[in-house]
Enzyme design. Structure first.
Site, mmCIF file in Angstrom:
data_model
loop_
_atom_site.group_PDB
_atom_site.id
_atom_site.type_symbol
_atom_site.label_atom_id
_atom_site.label_comp_id
_atom_site.label_asym_id
_atom_site.label_seq_id
_atom_site.Cartn_x
_atom_site.Cartn_y
_atom_site.Cartn_z
ATOM 1 N N HIS A 90 -7.873 -31.736 35.954
ATOM 2 C CA HIS A 90 -7.847 -31.331 34.548
ATOM 3 C C HIS A 90 -9.272 -30.903 34.180
ATOM 4 O O HIS A 90 -10.238 -31.444 34.739
ATOM 5 C CB HIS A 90 -7.463 -32.503 33.618
ATOM 6 C CG HIS A 90 -6.056 -32.973 33.765
ATOM 7 N ND1 HIS A 90 -5.715 -34.296 33.868
ATOM 8 C CD2 HIS A 90 -4.888 -32.291 33.805
ATOM 9 C CE1 HIS A 90 -4.404 -34.421 33.973
ATOM 10 N NE2 HIS A 90 -3.871 -33.213 33.941
ATOM 11 N N ALA A 114 -8.829 -39.977 43.309
ATOM 12 C CA ALA A 114 -8.758 -41.437 43.142
ATOM 13 C C ALA A 114 -7.328 -41.919 43.393
ATOM 14 O O ALA A 114 -7.115 -42.950 44.050
ATOM 15 C CB ALA A 114 -9.221 -41.830 41.751
ATOM 16 N N SER A 115 -6.352 -41.185 42.889
ATOM 17 C CA SER A 115 -4.945 -41.571 43.083
ATOM 18 C C SER A 115 -4.610 -41.593 44.574
ATOM 19 O O SER A 115 -3.965 -42.526 45.072
ATOM 20 C CB SER A 115 -4.027 -40.605 42.318
ATOM 21 O OG SER A 115 -2.737 -40.549 42.872
ATOM 22 N N CYS A 164 -9.416 -39.803 29.447
ATOM 23 C CA CYS A 164 -7.987 -39.618 29.767
ATOM 24 C C CYS A 164 -7.134 -40.565 28.927
ATOM 25 O O CYS A 164 -5.979 -40.273 28.633
ATOM 26 C CB CYS A 164 -7.699 -39.957 31.224
ATOM 27 S SG CYS A 164 -8.541 -38.942 32.398
ATOM 28 N N GLU A 219 -0.660 -29.495 30.484
ATOM 29 C CA GLU A 219 -1.101 -30.890 30.604
ATOM 30 C C GLU A 219 -1.794 -31.381 29.330
ATOM 31 O O GLU A 219 -2.549 -32.352 29.346
ATOM 32 C CB GLU A 219 -1.992 -31.053 31.838
ATOM 33 C CG GLU A 219 -1.307 -30.649 33.147
ATOM 34 C CD GLU A 219 -0.610 -31.785 33.913
ATOM 35 O OE1 GLU A 219 -1.092 -32.914 33.867
ATOM 36 O OE2 GLU A 219 0.432 -31.515 34.555
ATOM 37 N N GLY A 279 -4.216 -33.859 44.543
ATOM 38 C CA GLY A 279 -5.333 -33.179 43.872
ATOM 39 C C GLY A 279 -6.156 -34.113 42.999
ATOM 40 O O GLY A 279 -7.210 -33.728 42.508
HETATM 41 O O1 SUG Z 1 -2.122 -37.076 36.031
HETATM 42 N N1 SUG Z 1 -3.020 -40.137 37.507
HETATM 43 C C1 SUG Z 1 -3.101 -39.223 36.387
HETATM 44 C C2 SUG Z 1 -4.469 -39.276 35.783
HETATM 45 C C3 SUG Z 1 -4.534 -38.511 34.492
HETATM 46 C C4 SUG Z 1 -5.906 -38.344 33.991
HETATM 47 N N2 SUG Z 1 -5.916 -37.668 32.765
HETATM 48 C C5 SUG Z 1 -6.864 -36.787 32.370
HETATM 49 N N3 SUG Z 1 -7.729 -36.295 33.209
HETATM 50 N N4 SUG Z 1 -6.863 -36.425 31.148
HETATM 51 C C6 SUG Z 1 -2.740 -37.798 36.826
HETATM 52 O O2 SUG Z 1 -3.079 -37.428 37.962
HETATM 53 C C7 SUG Z 1 -1.835 -41.338 39.260
HETATM 54 C C8 SUG Z 1 -0.560 -42.153 39.340
HETATM 55 C C9 SUG Z 1 -0.351 -42.751 40.695
HETATM 56 O O3 SUG Z 1 -0.778 -42.186 41.705
HETATM 57 O O4 SUG Z 1 0.292 -43.830 40.728
HETATM 58 C C10 SUG Z 1 -1.809 -40.417 38.037
HETATM 59 O O5 SUG Z 1 -0.786 -40.010 37.606
#
Ligand code: SUG
Length: 439
Positions: free
Chosen positions: A246, A27-28, A367, A174, A24
């Protein structure tokens, strides 16, 4: 009472990597398996902190958590020496090893929900660690996060640190990423907006909704917020399904201003009406809604326009938006920002910062920080080592330059000497922050 907003940024840890762990979070998923550069990531984060220190703001930091998380690997049945545990996990459960190494605590907007003392019944500043129960790698954070918060906000005359909510999907939480505080000035009583993605027990289609209404209600109660000053609304399912995992991917607020995308809330009109009513007698809400015709939801999520820091800067009469450089690079968002500051609305300047290493995991400037509004007495009562001067930033950067790798590929996590490197680097950072007790 006068108070200031202190941003506690997450110090990016030495195991920053692209694990592809967050369903979801576009980018990840897109960057899963790429080679990361933990050294550059941490330096970028520290330079962002330096920018705000130089602007005259008070800047704090939260240390990275111990990684790998051996407890997780032991729970999964691996045993023996550290080296044996890592060797076995690398062979038999490589994804779990990525989870154990995740540096995700850098995104401190998810560390906790914070209510300043001006809003709470007992006049203390309340913080509830987020359980982050939806994603396995993030669910590991809260015990160590709670320890960090207790070390920094340990004085219970001024602060109340609450443990995370129960680890059940009904209580999915969160933290501040789904929370916005609006006010006339930082020290004045404010209105707290909580945004949830699903009802407890609800089974919805699409990407995971990581926050429930029950969690929002529970935190508002535990913090002793006045019911008529807490507004709890639903995020639009469209935004979640488009990748806004989020609310802070599509909305940011500061002082009396709420800056958000047209598609952020399930019911925009009702959200604004509730906020206006909660703000009665405190301030006049200034909504800045970005229509989809000017910036599409897709462009907003890709650029992270709303995942910016919206700041009251010393000496500036209008708010400043500290946005990721990706916003400058996309035509629609750059043009929007030019129009925004040329107008006479509440946002007067946009400043761009480079946090690309974090952005590639879906973590923008907003974030990376946890906002804590503090009075002078609270500031004096918190752990001083976690507050940054340029000298302390220099010292942290010196550790990063010597102790962090500049290249980390997925297969490097199998190298058992890397676990030692991570421990040594973290201990050196804790030394600089005078937080040795967390080692
Ligand atoms: O929870 N990414 C985090 C990004 C958090 C962003 N925070 C806010 N929007 N406040 C998440 O999805 C990716 C880690 C990885 O894929 O290695 C990650 O956890």
């Amino acid at each position: 009472m006068s108070a200031r907003e202190v941003n506690f940024d997450g110090l990016i840890g030495p195991s920053h990597n692209y694990g592809g762990l967050s369903d979801g979070n576009l980018a990840s998923s897109r960057n899963a398996g790429d080679v990361s550069n933990p050294r550059e990531a941490a330096l970028q984060g520290l330079e962002k902190m330096r920018t705000l220190v130089r602007a005259g703001l008070t800047q704090g930091v939260l240390p990275p958590l111990p990684r790998p998380n051996f407890d997780l690997l032991v729970s999964a049945g691996f045993h023996g020496t550290d080296q044996q545990i890592i060797d076995q996990a690398a062979k038999r459960a490589p994804r779990l090893l990525k989870v154990a190494y995740s540096a995700s605590s850098m995104w401190t907007a998810n560390a906790a929900t914070v209510s300043p003392s001006a809003d709470t019944q007992d006049g203390r500043l309340h913080l509830t660690a987020a359980n982050l129960s939806t994603m396995l790698h993030r669910s590991l954070e809260h015990p160590d996060t709670t320890a960090s918060l207790q070390a920094i906000f340990g004085d219970d005359k001024h602060f109340s640190v609450h443990a995370a909510l129960p680890m059940h999907p009904d209580f999915a939480d969160e933290g501040a990423a789904n929370h916005v505080r609006l006010c006339a000035s930082h020290g004045a009583p404010g209105v707290e907006l909580f945004v949830y993605g699903r009802e407890p027990g609800e089974d919805r289609a699409g990407f995971p909704a990581r926050q429930t209404r029950l969690s929002a209600e529970s935190i508002a109660r535990a913090h002793g917020l006045k019911p008529d000053r807490a507004v709890i609304v639903r995020q639009s399912p469209e935004a979640i399904n488009a990748g806004a995992f989020h609310n802070d991917v599509v909305c940011v607020g500061a002082a009396d201003t709420l800056f958000f995308h047209e598609a952020a809330f399930e019911n925009t009109e009702a959200t604004l009406a509730e906020l206006r009513s909660a703000a009665t007698g405190l301030f006049d809400l200034k909504p800045v809604m970005v229509p989809d015709s000017e910036v599409s939801l897709e462009d907003a999520i890709r650029s992270y326009l709303f995942n910016s820091q919206l700041l009251v800067m010393p000496g500036e009469s209008r708010l400043v938006l500290v946005a990721p450089t990706e916003v400058q690079e996309a035509d629609s968002t750059r043009a929007y920002c030019e129009r925004l500051v040329a107008g006479n609305g509440p946002i007067g300047r946009v400043q761009y910062v480079d946090v690309r290493q974090s952005m590639r995991n879906g973590g923008g400037p907003a974030c990376l920080r946890l906002r804590v509004v503090m009075t002078d007495a609270e500031l004096a009562a918190c752990h001083q080592g976690a507050l940054l001067t340029e000298e302390r930033i220099d010292a942290l950067q010196a550790v990063v330059r010597t102790a962090y790798r500049d290249r980390l590929a997925p297969e490097d996590l199998a190298d058992s000497s890397f676990a030692d490197e991570c421990r040594i680097a973290r201990e050196a950072l804790l030394d600089v922050l005078e937080l040795e007790e967390l080692a």
